[in-house]
Motif scaffolding. Structure first.
Motif, PDB file in Angstrom:
ATOM      1  N   ALA A 262       0.825  -1.211   0.000  1.00  0.00           N
ATOM      2  CA  ALA A 262       0.000   0.000   0.000  1.00  0.00           C
ATOM      3  C   ALA A 262       0.858   1.258   0.000  1.00  0.00           C
ATOM      4  N   ARG A 263       1.901   1.266   0.825  1.00  0.00           N
ATOM      5  CA  ARG A 263       2.730   2.470   0.912  1.00  0.00           C
ATOM      6  C   ARG A 263       3.543   2.676  -0.358  1.00  0.00           C
ATOM      7  N   LEU A 266       1.218   3.976  -2.962  1.00  0.00           N
ATOM      8  CA  LEU A 266       0.839   5.358  -2.685  1.00  0.00           C
ATOM      9  C   LEU A 266       1.915   6.327  -3.125  1.00  0.00           C
ATOM     10  N   THR A 274      -3.318   1.110  -3.856  1.00  0.00           N
ATOM     11  CA  THR A 274      -3.173   1.525  -2.460  1.00  0.00           C
ATOM     12  C   THR A 274      -4.422   1.189  -1.660  1.00  0.00           C
ATOM     13  N   ALA A 278      -4.654  -1.531   1.355  1.00  0.00           N
ATOM     14  CA  ALA A 278      -4.984  -1.011   2.680  1.00  0.00           C
ATOM     15  C   ALA A 278      -6.240  -1.694   3.230  1.00  0.00           C
ATOM     16  N   ARG A 295      -2.173   2.778  10.212  1.00  0.00           N
ATOM     17  CA  ARG A 295      -1.391   3.020   8.999  1.00  0.00           C
ATOM     18  C   ARG A 295      -2.230   2.741   7.755  1.00  0.00           C
ATOM     19  N   TYR A 299      -3.097   5.324   4.632  1.00  0.00           N
ATOM     20  CA  TYR A 299      -2.805   5.099   3.220  1.00  0.00           C
ATOM     21  C   TYR A 299      -4.078   5.159   2.380  1.00  0.00           C
ATOM     22  N   ARG A 300      -5.154   4.547   2.900  1.00  0.00           N
ATOM     23  CA  ARG A 300      -6.407   4.536   2.140  1.00  0.00           C
ATOM     24  C   ARG A 300      -6.959   5.949   1.984  1.00  0.00           C
ATOM     25  N   ASP A 329       5.442   7.844   8.847  1.00  0.00           N
ATOM     26  CA  ASP A 329       4.035   7.944   8.481  1.00  0.00           C
ATOM     27  C   ASP A 329       3.398   9.207   9.049  1.00  0.00           C
TER      28      ASP A 329
END
Length: 396
Positions: A262-263, A266, A274, A278, A295, A299-300, A329
């Motif tokens: 996900a990160r 992103l 992402t 997430a 986290r 991200y979402r 983050d």
């Protein structure tokens, strides 16, 4: 409880007996000692940390035994081949140099020269010497090691040929540390070649067979980083198949991988990937106060800033407690909030180029560019590597 593997104990017993007394001739046969080393290394592939820690000392003892062995033993081609296998399995090249200087190794010069050139960092010479060697014509153990070397030598110039060599490795030595290494390498090569079907097959095989390997933690981190870079990661229709691959892992490993995916997605502006990754984290996390959940929500929401759900995404971001996030983050949250407030402004005119991420014309939605928004933390790769610390929990 700390313990030595059965294989490690067996090898220590063999070596100890050989050093303490004359013993039986078979106990000092180099090819038998190398087989014991390979058994120890296979234990490493099954996750035995003690075997991994014992390997360096055992390789040293093996080298001493080789140098002290009766010269007549090297007339046996099995022992000569064992010397090359020892070399390519992490053994001291000076030991093999010494044996060769005494003209004890009766072996195809191309194999011996090529192996030495590879270990000593002379890839051009290694390619020239090993280029004509057919791995499958050799005994399995040596053939697999040679094919593994050939693949490494071809990886940059001929990806398809490199993949073919790794297929040979897997056929020659299934269920071993050699196959484990071949799988780790081949998964990334087929990903680069955009062969998703084979990627799926190989990754599933790895996680089924070697998820407890000593090297699996580092592999999982690289795997997650690579998945988001491969072109098939932009095709969200394939995400369910990726989920099927990762379902072979325990919950903690899955959460850590999806967070990395996900990160990575992103930072690279792959918003749909992402969100999908997430949401998998959220589905795997029951604890409302879990750091992983926080986290994933970050991200979402950050990915949704440039969608029709912008207002809700911004509200979600404002509800996230930065103090509960890792430092990198927390910085990302600050950048996302800044971007979220900026997106409300009128957008500049852009071309109607179609983005492969989701097929929506770029002119209809802005792109997230966190590498620019983060400014001082424009070090996405470093941050992703730090996130990989989540993967270092001890395999069960």
């Amino acid at each position: 409880m700390i313990y030595l593997s059965i294989m490690a104990l067996a090898l220590l017993a063999v070596l100890g007996a050989a050093r303490a007394e004359e013993g039986e001739a078979a106990a000092r046969e180099p090819y038998q000692l190398v087989r014991s080393l390979q058994s120890l290394q296979d234990d490493i592939a099954r996750g035995n940390l003690d075997a991994h820690n014992a390997q360096r000392g055992l390789l040293k003892q093996l080298g001493e035994q080789f140098q002290q062995a009766d010269p007549n033993l090297w007339k046996d081609s099995r022992n000569a081949r064992a010397a090359v296998t020892f070399l390519l399995s992490g053994g001291d090249p000076q030991v093999v140099h010494a044996l060769r200087s005494r003209d004890l190794l009766s072996l195809d010069a191309a194999i011996l020269d090529g192996a030495m050139a590879y270990i000593e960092g002379r890839p051009d010479e290694a390619r020239e010497r090993l280029g004509g060697v057919r791995a499958r014509s050799l005994p399995a153990a040596l053939g697999a090691e040679i094919a593994l070397v050939q693949s490494a030598l071809l990886a940059k110039s001929d990806v398809k040929a490199s993949i073919d060599r790794l297929d040979e490795v897997r056929l020659l030595m299934p269920g071993t540390l050699v196959e484990e290494a071949a799988l780790r390498r081949e998964i990334f090569l087929v990903g680069q070649a955009d062969d998703f079907d084979k990627f799926e097959f190989l990754a599933t095989r790895y996680f089924r067979r070697y998820r407890h390997s000593i090297y699996a933690g580092n592999f999982r981190q690289r795997f997650a980083l690579s998945v988001a870079r491969f072109s098939f990661a932009q095709q969200t229709a394939r995400f369910p198949r990726l989920v099927g691959v990762l379902d072979h892992l325990d919950g903690a490993s899955q959460r850590a991988l999806y967070l990395l995916i996900a990160r990575t997605a992103l930072v690279r502006g792959k918003t749909e990937m992402t969100v999908l990754a997430a949401e998998r984290v959220l589905a795997l996390t029951e604890d409302e106060d879990s750091p992983a959940r926080g986290r994933a929500e970050l991200y979402r929401a950050a990915a949704r800033l440039v969608t029709s759900g912008h207002a809700q995404a911004l509200e979600d971001l404002q509800q996230i407690d930065a103090g509960r996030l890792p430092e990198q983050d927390a910085e990302l949250l600050a950048a996302a909030l800044k971007l979220g407030r900026t997106v409300r402004k009128a957008l500049p005119t852009v071309s109607a180029k179609v983005d492969v991420d989701d097929g929506v014309p770029t002119a209809m939605r802005p792109r997230i560019d966190f590498s620019a928004s983060l400014g001082a933390i424009n070090r996405a790769q470093q941050l992703l590597d730090e996130s990989g610390a989540q993967l270092k929990e001890r395999n069960r």
